[in-house]
Design an enzyme around this catalytic site. Structure first.
Site, mmCIF file in Angstrom:
data_model
loop_
_atom_site.group_PDB
_atom_site.id
_atom_site.type_symbol
_atom_site.label_atom_id
_atom_site.label_comp_id
_atom_site.label_asym_id
_atom_site.label_seq_id
_atom_site.Cartn_x
_atom_site.Cartn_y
_atom_site.Cartn_z
ATOM 1 N N ARG A 156 53.571 21.448 51.435
ATOM 2 C CA ARG A 156 54.488 22.097 50.503
ATOM 3 C C ARG A 156 55.374 21.013 49.901
ATOM 4 O O ARG A 156 55.569 19.941 50.483
ATOM 5 C CB ARG A 156 55.369 23.131 51.220
ATOM 6 N N LYS A 180 58.257 25.648 57.374
ATOM 7 C CA LYS A 180 59.180 26.786 57.323
ATOM 8 C C LYS A 180 59.703 27.107 58.715
ATOM 9 O O LYS A 180 58.971 27.053 59.696
ATOM 10 C CB LYS A 180 58.470 28.011 56.741
ATOM 11 N N HIS A 251 52.415 23.569 44.451
ATOM 12 C CA HIS A 251 51.732 24.519 45.330
ATOM 13 C C HIS A 251 50.277 24.712 44.905
ATOM 14 O O HIS A 251 49.437 25.098 45.721
ATOM 15 C CB HIS A 251 52.471 25.857 45.347
ATOM 16 N N ARG A 254 48.269 22.402 46.875
ATOM 17 C CA ARG A 254 48.103 22.925 48.234
ATOM 18 C C ARG A 254 47.017 24.006 48.259
ATOM 19 O O ARG A 254 46.156 24.020 49.150
ATOM 20 C CB ARG A 254 49.447 23.486 48.717
ATOM 21 N N HIS A 277 50.323 28.312 58.508
ATOM 22 C CA HIS A 277 50.451 29.762 58.339
ATOM 23 C C HIS A 277 50.563 30.428 59.705
ATOM 24 O O HIS A 277 49.735 30.189 60.585
ATOM 25 C CB HIS A 277 49.232 30.334 57.604
ATOM 26 N N TYR A 286 42.184 32.551 50.654
ATOM 27 C CA TYR A 286 41.329 31.486 50.130
ATOM 28 C C TYR A 286 39.855 31.837 50.198
ATOM 29 O O TYR A 286 39.048 31.253 49.478
ATOM 30 C CB TYR A 286 41.622 30.167 50.862
#
Length: 307
Positions: A156, A180, A251, A254, A277, A286
């Site tokens: 990110r 995150k 992004h 990514r 994730h 994806y």
């Protein structure tokens, strides 16, 4: 003894308690807390203008009126949904902590919006983007390394900006990434991304460092300080425009990384781990992107696929 709730607490005080909960107990990242605070401050201002200053006085009609106000101010559907999601979390917290008797946002539904697959560059576009990054001056070495790392490691933009020299374990072939919620993970690095980053650290970064201003940051600006997320956004957009891709976002690199990894045979769980994730369903998007690309390739290549 009858149950009592603190419905008289002010809106702003309740917001402060909620942000503290996100920061301390839930471990949300500073960027997440900042985004929630911005949305909730806007909400509080709207309520105050409507004469509602106590959290216990907020009802469903007030929230619906706020949603309509966002519409009138020209917010996109996705932005309105984000605001309402934040309010749902806030009011759920208030009820759980006995700041209100009920949750007025519980029956407020998010707006219907079409599913949108993430933007992805083709492998040819990625090669064009990265192969054009030349020059051996410090800024050129830095910019090439940033693009290579964003795509080569699936970072990110905040993770790229926050990367420190101590996070680079080249001997083991990985970067230590803080994502995150301050969660750490390992991102493998190899090939051209590794080559570009090592070249920058050896020949570019020392030139950008300023005497008496030590910093652990990997990517530096011309003043010797940590390069900001905003600057990386500008670099990516400018580089994209140079190859005919307007509005290119970090992004997107990514997303492209994940899609190309999946197309190359990588396991979905491995991609989930690398991207950081927490839920596999986030990574599964994806598989849909990959199928879309397969269909596009089929239609463009097969002689009988075109009407």
């Amino acid at each position: 003894m009858p149950f009592h709730y603190n419905g008289r607490m002010g809106i702003n005080d309740a917001i402060d308690e909620y942000l503290g909960f996100l920061r301390v107990e839930k471990g949300s990242s500073p960027l997440t807390v900042e985004a929630y605070a911005s949305d909730l401050v806007d909400y509080a201002l709207f309520l105050e203008e409507a004469g509602i200053t106590a959290v216990g006085r907020v009802d469903r009609d007030a929230i619906i009126a706020y949603e309509a106000d966002l519409h009138e101010r020209g917010y996109a559907v996705s932005s309105i949904d984000r605001h309402i999601s934040v309010l749902k979390g806030f009011h759920k917290f208030c009820m759980r902590e006995s700041l209100t008797e009920d949750n007025p946002a519980a029956s407020v539904h998010l707006l219907t919006k079409p599913d949108r697959l993430p933007d992805v560059l083709s492998i040819e576009q990625v090669n064009l983007l990265l192969d054009r990054m030349g020059g051996d001056d410090p800024l050129s070495l830095r910019d090439r390394a940033i693009l290579e790392v964003l795509y080569g490691c699936g970072l990110r933009v905040s993770e790229c900006s926050g990367l420190d020299v101590g996070d680079c374990a080249f001997g083991e072939g990985y970067l230590r990434v803080v994502g995150k919620g301050d969660k750490e993970r390992i991102a493998p690095i190899a090939g051209t991304a590794l080559e570009a980053l090592v070249d920058y650290l050896n020949n570019g970064r020392p030139e950008l460092l300023k005497p008496g201003k030590p910093t652990p940051a990997v990517f530096l600006n011309i003043r010797g300080g940590r390069l900001t997320r905003k600057s990386i956004h500008k670099l990516v957009a400018k580089s994209g425009a140079a190859i005919g891709v307007e509005g290119l976002h970090p992004h997107t690199l990514r997303h492209s990384y994940a899609t190309h990894m999946l197309a190359g045979g990588a396991d979905l769980r491995v991609i989930q781990e690398i991207l950081g994730h927490s839920d596999i369903s986030t990574t599964q998007v994806y598989t849909h992107v990959n199928r879309t690309h397969i269909q596009e390739e089929y239609r463009s290549a097969h002689p009988r696929a075109k009407l």
